[in-house]
Write a protein that holds these residues in place. Structure first.
Motif, short mmCIF file in Angstrom:
data_model
loop_
_atom_site.label_atom_id
_atom_site.label_comp_id
_atom_site.label_asym_id
_atom_site.label_seq_id
_atom_site.Cartn_x
_atom_site.Cartn_y
_atom_site.Cartn_z
N VAL A 1 0.85 -1.19 0.00
CA VAL A 1 0.00 0.00 0.00
C VAL A 1 0.89 1.24 0.00
O VAL A 1 1.89 1.29 0.72
CB VAL A 1 -0.89 0.01 1.28
CG1 VAL A 1 -1.64 1.33 1.42
CG2 VAL A 1 -1.86 -1.17 1.26
N HIS B 1 -0.25 5.10 0.35
CA HIS B 1 -1.27 6.15 0.43
C HIS B 1 -0.56 7.46 0.71
O HIS B 1 0.34 7.53 1.54
CB HIS B 1 -2.26 5.85 1.55
CG HIS B 1 -3.22 4.74 1.21
ND1 HIS B 1 -4.18 4.29 2.08
CD2 HIS B 1 -3.37 4.01 0.08
CE1 HIS B 1 -4.88 3.31 1.50
NE2 HIS B 1 -4.40 3.12 0.30
N LYS C 1 -4.99 7.16 -2.84
CA LYS C 1 -4.67 5.72 -2.76
C LYS C 1 -3.94 5.32 -4.03
O LYS C 1 -4.52 4.78 -4.97
CB LYS C 1 -5.95 4.92 -2.58
CG LYS C 1 -6.63 5.24 -1.26
CD LYS C 1 -7.94 4.50 -1.12
CE LYS C 1 -8.52 4.75 0.26
NZ LYS C 1 -9.86 4.18 0.41
N ASP D 1 -2.80 0.31 -3.74
CA ASP D 1 -3.83 0.01 -2.75
C ASP D 1 -4.02 -1.50 -2.53
O ASP D 1 -5.08 -2.05 -2.82
CB ASP D 1 -5.14 0.67 -3.20
CG ASP D 1 -6.13 0.81 -2.06
OD1 ASP D 1 -5.70 0.85 -0.91
OD2 ASP D 1 -7.34 0.88 -2.34
N LYS E 1 -4.72 -1.05 -7.96
CA LYS E 1 -4.92 -2.47 -7.63
C LYS E 1 -4.64 -3.33 -8.86
O LYS E 1 -4.86 -2.88 -9.98
CB LYS E 1 -6.38 -2.73 -7.22
CG LYS E 1 -6.82 -2.12 -5.91
CD LYS E 1 -8.26 -2.57 -5.65
CE LYS E 1 -8.95 -1.76 -4.59
NZ LYS E 1 -8.39 -1.80 -3.27
#
Ligand SMILES: Nc1ncnc2c1ncn2[C@@H]1O[C@H](COP(=O)(O)OP(=O)(O)OP(=O)(O)O)[C@@H](O)[C@H]1O
Ligand code: SF4
Ligand SMILES: [Mg+2]
Length: 328
Positions: A13, A15, A32, A35, A236
Motif C-alpha cells: 500500500v 497512500h 490511494k 492500494d 490495484k
C-alpha cells in the motif's frame, strides 16, 4: 508463496495524505496510489505490469526498488524483507534490484562520459569489482548490451535514443542485479528501436537469469516480453495470469477493453476481437468509486459492484488465472 520467487510484494500500500494549511497542517484526504498489491517474480521470468497513465505503476516501481517506503505491506527480496531495511543494509540490498528508467534522454547526466555513467554503480558498491578491473568491466558491459566499448569516452548526446537506453541497461547491469524493474523503458523510442531493446532485454535475461518486472501502459509491448501479466487499475491488480491466458482469454472487462483497443485487435490472420470502447476518465485516486473502482466505466456493472469490492481470485483453482470481478 512461490519458493522460487526472487522478489515478492504482499498487500503493498502507498497512500499519500493530502494536507491543507501552512502552520497547522491538517489531512483532508488520502490519495490511494497503490492500494493492496500482491506480486512475485522468479529468476529468469518477466512479469509484465500494464495499466493506463496514473494507475500507480511508477509508484509501485519505486516501492519495489526501495526508492519509496510503503504505507503498509511488505516486500521480500531474495528471502529477506526489503521494506524494513535502513542505512547501510538498505544500500547493500539495493544492488540486487535495479531500475531502468523510461526516458533515455533525461536519465543520463549529459556532462558525464558514458564509461563514467556505467562505472558509477561500481563506485557506489566498491566491494563488487576492484578499482583496477573496473575499466575492463565497463568495456564488457558495453559489449554485453551491443555498444562499441571504444565509445566509452563519448557523452550521452552523441548516442541515439536506442543506444542511450542500452547505456541505461548497462548501468543497471553493472552491479549484477537479480531483478530489473523496467518502468516504461521503451516508451520513448521508435517502434523499430523498441523491438531491438525488447530483444536485448530478453536475450540478457536468458543469459544472466535475471528476473524482470516490465512496466508499460501498452499491452502490445508487454506481450512481446512477459511470461505473466498483471493488469493494474487505480492502484490495484485487477487481473493476473500467464501472458497467453490474459491475451487469449481476458476475463476482466477492463483488460478486454484494453485488448480490444490495441493494434492486435484486428491483426491480419487473427479473429478480430469485439471492439469495446472505454468511455470516461480514470477516476481520481483521491476519491475512488466504492466497491469495484472500475464500475464507473464498466458496461457490465450491476448493483453489487457499487457495494462490494471484488477480491482478486482464481475461479479455476489456486494456480490459475486471477480476476477481480463479480462476473468474471
Ligand atoms: N507524491 C505524490 N503526490 C500526489 N499525488 C501523487 C504522488 N505520486 C503519485 N501521485 C498520483 O498517483 C497516481 C499514480 O501515479 P504514478 O506516477 O504512479 O502513475 P503511472 O501509472 O506511473 O502513470 P504514467 O503511465 O503516466 O507514468 C497519479 O494520479 C499521480 O498524480
Ligand atoms: S465487478 Fe462489476 S463493475 Fe467491476 S469489472 Fe466486474 S462487472 Fe464491472
Ligand atoms: Mg509512470
Amino acid at each position: 508463496m512461490n519458493a522460487d520467487a526472487v522478489l515478492q510484494a504482499r498487500e503493498l500500500v502507498r497512500h499519500i495524505p493530502v494536507t491543507r494549511g501552512v502552520l497547522f497542517k491538517r489531512t483532508i484526504g488520502t490519495i490511494k496510489v497503490v492500494d493492496g498489491v500482491d506480486l512475485e517474480v522468479c529468476r529468469g521470468e518477466t512479469l509484465g505490469l500494464v495499466g493506463e497513465s496514473g494507475c500507480g505503476k511508477s509508484t509501485l516501481a519505486n516501492l519495489l526498488v526501495a526508492l519509496d517506503k510503503p504505507t503498509a505491506g511488505r516486500i521480500t527480496l531474495l528471502g529477506e524483507r526489503l521494506d524494513t531495511k535502513r542505512g547501510r543494509r538498505l544500500a547493500a540490498a539495493r544492488k540486487h534490484i535495479q531500475l531502468v528508467f523510461q526516458d533515455p534522454f533525461s536519465s543520463l547526466d549529459p556532462r558525464m562520459r558514458v564509461g563514467e555513467i556505467i562505472r558509477e554503480p561500481l563506485v557506489v558498491h566498491p566491494e563488487l569489482v576492484p578499482k583496477a578491473d573496473r575499466p575492463a568491466r565497463v568495456r564488457e558491459l558495453m559489449r554485453l548490451v551491443g555498444l562499441n566499448p571504444e565509445h566509452a569516452d563519448r557523452r550521452p548526446h552523441q548516442f541515439s535514443g536506442g543506444q542511450r537506453q542500452r547505456i541505461g541497461i548497462a548501468r543497471a547491469l553493472a552491479v549484477q542485479p537479480d531483478v530489473l524493474v523496467c518502468d516504461e523503458s521503451v516508451s520513448a523510442l521508435d517502434v523499430s528501436v523498441q523491438g531491438q531493446i525488447l530483444n536485448l532485454l530478453e536475450d540478457l535475461q536468458e543469459r544472466l537469469g535475471i528476473a524482470c518486472v516490465f512496466i508499460s501502459h501498452d499491452l502490445a509491448v508487454v506481450e512481446h516480453i512477459a511470461d505473466r501479466i498483471a493488469v493494474m487499475y487505480l492502484g490495484k491488480i485487477i487481473e493476473h495470469g500467464t501472458a497467453q491466458e490474459v491475451y487469449d482469454h481476458p476475463r476482466h472487462p477492463y483488460t478486454q477493453a484494453l485488448l480490444s483497443a490495441g493494434p492486435g485487435a484486428t491483426a491480419p490472420g487473427t479473429a478480430p476481437r469485439d471492439r469495446i470502447k472505454l468511455t470516461g476518465e480514470v477516476p481520481s485516486p483521491l476519491d475512488p468509486p466504492s466497491g469495484c473502482t472500475f464500475r464507473t466505466r464498466c458496461w457490465k456493472a450491476a448493483e453489487i459492484c457499487a457495494r462490494e469490492t471484488p477480491p482478486l481470485r482464481a475461479p479455476d483453482g489456486p494456480a490459475g488465472h486471477e480476476v477481480a470481478c463479480h462476473f468474471a
